[in-house]
Scaffold this motif. Structure first.
Motif, PDB file in Angstrom:
ATOM      1  N   ILE A 247       7.979 -63.982  18.677  1.00 23.35           N
ATOM      2  CA  ILE A 247       8.163 -65.298  19.289  1.00 23.35           C
ATOM      3  C   ILE A 247       9.230 -66.104  18.551  1.00 23.35           C
ATOM      4  N   SER A 248       9.171 -66.084  17.210  1.00 21.90           N
ATOM      5  CA  SER A 248      10.167 -66.838  16.444  1.00 21.90           C
ATOM      6  C   SER A 248      11.561 -66.225  16.580  1.00 21.90           C
ATOM      7  N   SER A 249      11.631 -64.905  16.791  1.00 25.08           N
ATOM      8  CA  SER A 249      12.944 -64.269  16.995  1.00 25.08           C
ATOM      9  C   SER A 249      13.584 -64.746  18.288  1.00 25.08           C
ATOM     10  N   VAL A 250      12.777 -64.871  19.344  1.00 24.01           N
ATOM     11  CA  VAL A 250      13.303 -65.378  20.619  1.00 24.01           C
ATOM     12  C   VAL A 250      13.745 -66.829  20.461  1.00 24.01           C
ATOM     13  N   ILE A 251      12.939 -67.623  19.749  1.00 21.31           N
ATOM     14  CA  ILE A 251      13.298 -69.026  19.524  1.00 21.31           C
ATOM     15  C   ILE A 251      14.593 -69.113  18.717  1.00 21.31           C
ATOM     16  N   CYS A 252      14.689 -68.285  17.673  1.00 23.25           N
ATOM     17  CA  CYS A 252      15.904 -68.275  16.847  1.00 23.25           C
ATOM     18  C   CYS A 252      17.117 -67.891  17.682  1.00 23.25           C
ATOM     19  N   ASN A 253      16.964 -66.861  18.519  1.00 18.91           N
ATOM     20  CA  ASN A 253      18.091 -66.429  19.344  1.00 18.91           C
ATOM     21  C   ASN A 253      18.508 -67.524  20.316  1.00 18.91           C
ATOM     22  N   ASP A 254      17.530 -68.211  20.884  1.00 14.85           N
ATOM     23  CA  ASP A 254      17.834 -69.280  21.834  1.00 14.85           C
ATOM     24  C   ASP A 254      18.610 -70.406  21.146  1.00 14.85           C
ATOM     25  N   ILE A 255      18.172 -70.765  19.934  1.00 15.65           N
ATOM     26  CA  ILE A 255      18.809 -71.869  19.213  1.00 15.65           C
ATOM     27  C   ILE A 255      20.205 -71.473  18.722  1.00 15.65           C
ATOM     28  N   THR A 256      20.305 -70.325  18.065  1.00 14.46           N
ATOM     29  CA  THR A 256      21.591 -69.933  17.486  1.00 14.46           C
ATOM     30  C   THR A 256      22.630 -69.588  18.556  1.00 14.46           C
ATOM     31  N   ALA A 257      22.178 -68.977  19.659  1.00 19.93           N
ATOM     32  CA  ALA A 257      23.115 -68.702  20.750  1.00 19.93           C
ATOM     33  C   ALA A 257      23.648 -70.014  21.329  1.00 19.93           C
ATOM     34  N   TYR A 258      22.776 -71.018  21.426  1.00 19.19           N
ATOM     35  CA  TYR A 258      23.206 -72.333  21.920  1.00 19.19           C
ATOM     36  C   TYR A 258      24.210 -72.976  20.953  1.00 19.19           C
ATOM     37  N   ILE A 259      23.918 -72.858  19.640  1.00 20.90           N
ATOM     38  CA  ILE A 259      24.810 -73.471  18.644  1.00 20.90           C
ATOM     39  C   ILE A 259      26.181 -72.775  18.635  1.00 20.90           C
ATOM     40  N   PHE A 260      26.173 -71.439  18.578  1.00 22.36           N
ATOM     41  CA  PHE A 260      27.451 -70.712  18.586  1.00 22.36           C
ATOM     42  C   PHE A 260      28.216 -70.960  19.887  1.00 22.36           C
ATOM     43  N   GLY A 261      27.492 -70.990  20.998  1.00 23.73           N
ATOM     44  CA  GLY A 261      28.149 -71.255  22.267  1.00 23.73           C
ATOM     45  C   GLY A 261      28.701 -72.668  22.361  1.00 23.73           C
ATOM     46  N   PHE A 262      27.957 -73.625  21.790  1.00 21.01           N
ATOM     47  CA  PHE A 262      28.366 -75.028  21.840  1.00 21.01           C
ATOM     48  C   PHE A 262      29.658 -75.253  21.070  1.00 21.01           C
ATOM     49  N   PHE A 263      29.769 -74.646  19.888  1.00 22.62           N
ATOM     50  CA  PHE A 263      30.920 -74.901  19.021  1.00 22.62           C
ATOM     51  C   PHE A 263      32.059 -73.903  19.216  1.00 22.62           C
ATOM     52  N   PHE A 264      31.717 -72.651  19.557  1.00 23.10           N
ATOM     53  CA  PHE A 264      32.762 -71.621  19.604  1.00 23.10           C
ATOM     54  C   PHE A 264      32.902 -70.964  20.978  1.00 23.10           C
ATOM     55  N   GLY A 265      32.039 -71.309  21.910  1.00 21.34           N
ATOM     56  CA  GLY A 265      32.025 -70.626  23.201  1.00 21.34           C
ATOM     57  C   GLY A 265      33.292 -70.847  24.013  1.00 21.34           C
ATOM     58  N   ARG A 266      33.910 -69.740  24.414  1.00 23.75           N
ATOM     59  CA  ARG A 266      35.103 -69.806  25.260  1.00 23.75           C
ATOM     60  C   ARG A 266      35.029 -68.812  26.417  1.00 23.75           C
ATOM     61  N   THR A 267      34.351 -67.693  26.211  1.00 23.24           N
ATOM     62  CA  THR A 267      34.364 -66.612  27.194  1.00 23.24           C
ATOM     63  C   THR A 267      33.043 -66.568  27.952  1.00 23.24           C
ATOM     64  N   LYS A 276      26.469 -69.875  29.390  1.00 24.25           N
ATOM     65  CA  LYS A 276      26.304 -68.795  28.411  1.00 24.25           C
ATOM     66  C   LYS A 276      27.656 -68.151  28.134  1.00 24.25           C
ATOM     67  N   THR A 277      27.922 -67.905  26.855  1.00 24.80           N
ATOM     68  CA  THR A 277      29.212 -67.314  26.477  1.00 24.80           C
ATOM     69  C   THR A 277      28.988 -66.083  25.594  1.00 24.80           C
ATOM     70  N   TRP A 278      30.032 -65.242  25.537  1.00 28.17           N
ATOM     71  CA  TRP A 278      29.976 -64.062  24.686  1.00 28.17           C
ATOM     72  C   TRP A 278      29.882 -64.455  23.222  1.00 28.17           C
ATOM     73  N   GLU A 279      30.554 -65.531  22.859  1.00 32.25           N
ATOM     74  CA  GLU A 279      30.506 -65.981  21.472  1.00 32.25           C
ATOM     75  C   GLU A 279      29.078 -66.372  21.074  1.00 32.25           C
ATOM     76  N   GLY A 280      28.392 -67.074  21.981  1.00 36.13           N
ATOM     77  CA  GLY A 280      27.005 -67.439  21.711  1.00 36.13           C
ATOM     78  C   GLY A 280      26.094 -66.229  21.685  1.00 36.13           C
ATOM     79  N   PHE A 281      26.331 -65.295  22.598  1.00 37.82           N
ATOM     80  CA  PHE A 281      25.507 -64.084  22.690  1.00 37.82           C
ATOM     81  C   PHE A 281      25.631 -63.238  21.416  1.00 37.82           C
ATOM     82  N   ILE A 282      26.854 -63.028  20.944  1.00 36.87           N
ATOM     83  CA  ILE A 282      27.084 -62.203  19.748  1.00 36.87           C
ATOM     84  C   ILE A 282      26.602 -62.935  18.488  1.00 36.87           C
ATOM     85  N   GLY A 283      26.909 -64.214  18.390  1.00 39.56           N
ATOM     86  CA  GLY A 283      26.448 -64.987  17.231  1.00 39.56           C
ATOM     87  C   GLY A 283      24.932 -65.043  17.170  1.00 39.56           C
ATOM     88  N   GLY A 284      24.303 -65.196  18.333  1.00 43.87           N
ATOM     89  CA  GLY A 284      22.842 -65.207  18.382  1.00 43.87           C
ATOM     90  C   GLY A 284      22.249 -63.881  17.961  1.00 43.87           C
TER      91      GLY A 284
END
Length: 462
Positions: A247-267, A276-284
């Motif tokens: 459960i915490s892994s899913v929560i972590c992925n949701d949060i970190t993917a959002y953060i990476f996508g928010f700041f670095f998301g382009r694709t 949803k972006t590739w940058e957020g997906f990979i960073g998450g």
């Protein structure tokens, strides 16, 4: 809003509500006859029309959810752009929910089970409400009542099975419970049949197809919510760590993917979720794997998290006390050659569960998001932004747990396939429920088996 296409008109007007049938003496369209007020069957037909002719474009637009953001947050964030305002609202509410989650973990396994049950009911309510808004516009009977009835039936079946499996010693002391457990499946089937018959009796002419569609809607919703939440509780009984790490892994992925996508998301990643972006997906992905590995190391140290949850009748409560299995005991592992050069050491000590946590967190970050994509497709099909507006900045409970249900199934399958062995405690509980004659036969069979294997010495006959 939408317009229902009758052959000659008479479809619902604005707001998705059915238009009033033509009055006596008025034309209902080129191909319709004048309505007879005494003909009830014709009245029903005219009210509902040819509903089977709908297409996807006819799906009604559900009104947008109200903004439930607390006024104090609105005032504090009023000077920010909508993008940053949403960032802060989501962040504050996320930290609040995580804090409450930690509190419930501290309160114990029983409170976690109640939390899972509450989330299940709320998710069911949110999905069913979407169907009800479409269905209720035709004033057809019983849909919402039968939906909740089936929810009770399915929960009675699943949790009755759990009661029989894990609380056998408690059930053995209660004569009334013994009757319910003995005939549990028959009672569950009888309850379901009653709902099935009520559904058949509620069918309305010229509206059969839509009613069967909503009947299927209810059952798919039950499949998504009730069965998955039942698996979550099954995982919890294997040890709280099997509940917390996924459960915490899913929560972590949701949060970190959002953060990476928010700041670095382009694709862009997928059309179903434009944000949803590739940058957020990979960073998450990388963040989740690292988080899962560390969380597994921390939690594996404590019996409270690694011991199976059991009900002790002598203390009348759940207990988490045991000798930790090898899965949660430190082991030494030889490092691959390239890591030996980097770390300058031959071996590393870690818990075997940490290796399993890599598999769990990998699924949470690579496959888990597809549960969210599935939910996005569902919401787009019904032209809604969120399932509900329960949590400001996040939407409904289902919006936050769409990935968790897919994760719960994977964890249950993973435990069954790679982890779980025979549970002596569970076998003993089942043996204690048997009749004395049956227990004696099992004792004799086991004794003979152990004697043949040389574990027991043969008994000398006098």
């Amino acid at each position: 809003m939408w317009e229902l296409r009758h052959r000659g008109g008479g479809g619902p007007g604005p707001g998705g509500e059915a238009a009033s049938p033509p009055r006596e003496g008025e034309a209902a369209g080129g191909d319709h006859e004048t309505e007879s007020t005494s003909d009830k069957e014709t009245d029903i037909d005219d009210r509902y029309g040819d509903l089977d002719s709908r297409t996807d474009s006819d799906i009604p637009e559900i009104p947008p959810s109200l903004d439930r953001t607390p006024e104090i947050l609105k005032k504090a964030l009023s000077g920010l752009s909508s993008r940053w305002k949403n960032w802060w609202i989501r962040g504050i509410l996320t930290l609040t929910m995580i804090s409450l989650f930690f509190l419930i973990i501290y309160m114990g396994s029983f409170m976690l089970m109640l939390l899972v049950l509450s989330i299940q009911v709320k998710c069911f309510h949110e999905i069913i409400t979407i169907g009800y808004r479409v269905y209720h516009s035709y004033d057809l009977p019983w849909f919402r009542t039968l939906s909740w009835y089936f929810l009770l039936c399915v929960n009675y079946f699943f949790y009755g099975e759990t009661l029989a499996d894990y609380f056998a010693t408690f059930v053995q002391r209660e004569e009334q419970l013994q009757f319910l457990i003995r005939y549990h499946r028959f009672i569950s089937f009888a309850l379901y049949l009653a709902g099935f018959c009520m559904f058949v009796l509620s069918l309305v002419k010229k509206h059969y197809r839509l009613q069967f569609y909503m009947f299927a809607w209810t059952h798919v919703t039950l499949l998504i919510t009730v069965t998955q939440s039942h698996l979550v509780i099954q995982n919890l009984f294997e040890g709280m760590i099997w509940f917390l790490v996924p459960i915490s892994s899913v929560i972590c992925n949701d949060i970190t993917a959002y953060i990476f996508g928010f700041f670095f998301g382009r694709t862009p990643l997928i059309k179903l979720s434009p944000k949803k972006t590739w940058e957020g997906f990979i960073g998450g992905f990388f963040s989740t794997v690292i988080f899962g590995f560390i969380a597994a190391y921390v939690l594996s140290k404590y019996q409270y998290f690694v011991c199976p949850v059991e009900y002790r009748s002598d203390v009348n409560s759940f207990v988490t006390e045991c000798e930790p299995s090898e899965l949660f005991q430190l082991q030494s592992y030889s490092l691959p050659p390239f890591l030996k050069a980097v770390l300058r050491r031959e071996t590393v000590s870690m818990y075997p569960f940490q290796i399993h946590s890599i598999a769990l967190s990998t699924f949470a970050s690579l496959i888990g998001p597809f549960g969210g994509f599935f939910a996005s497709g569902f919401k787009r099909a019904f032209k809604i932004k969120d399932f509900a507006n329960t949590i400001p900045g996040h939407g409904g409970i289902m919006d936050r747990f769409d990935c968790q249900y897919l994760m719960a199934t994977f964890v249950h399958v993973y435990i069954t396939s790679f982890i779980r062995g025979p549970n002596p405690s569970k076998v003993l509980q089942q043996l204690l429920v048997l009749q004395p004659e049956q227990q004696l036969n099992i004792y004799k069979t086991l004794k003979t088996h152990l004697t043949e294997k040389g574990i027991l010495q043969p008994t000398l006959k006098v």
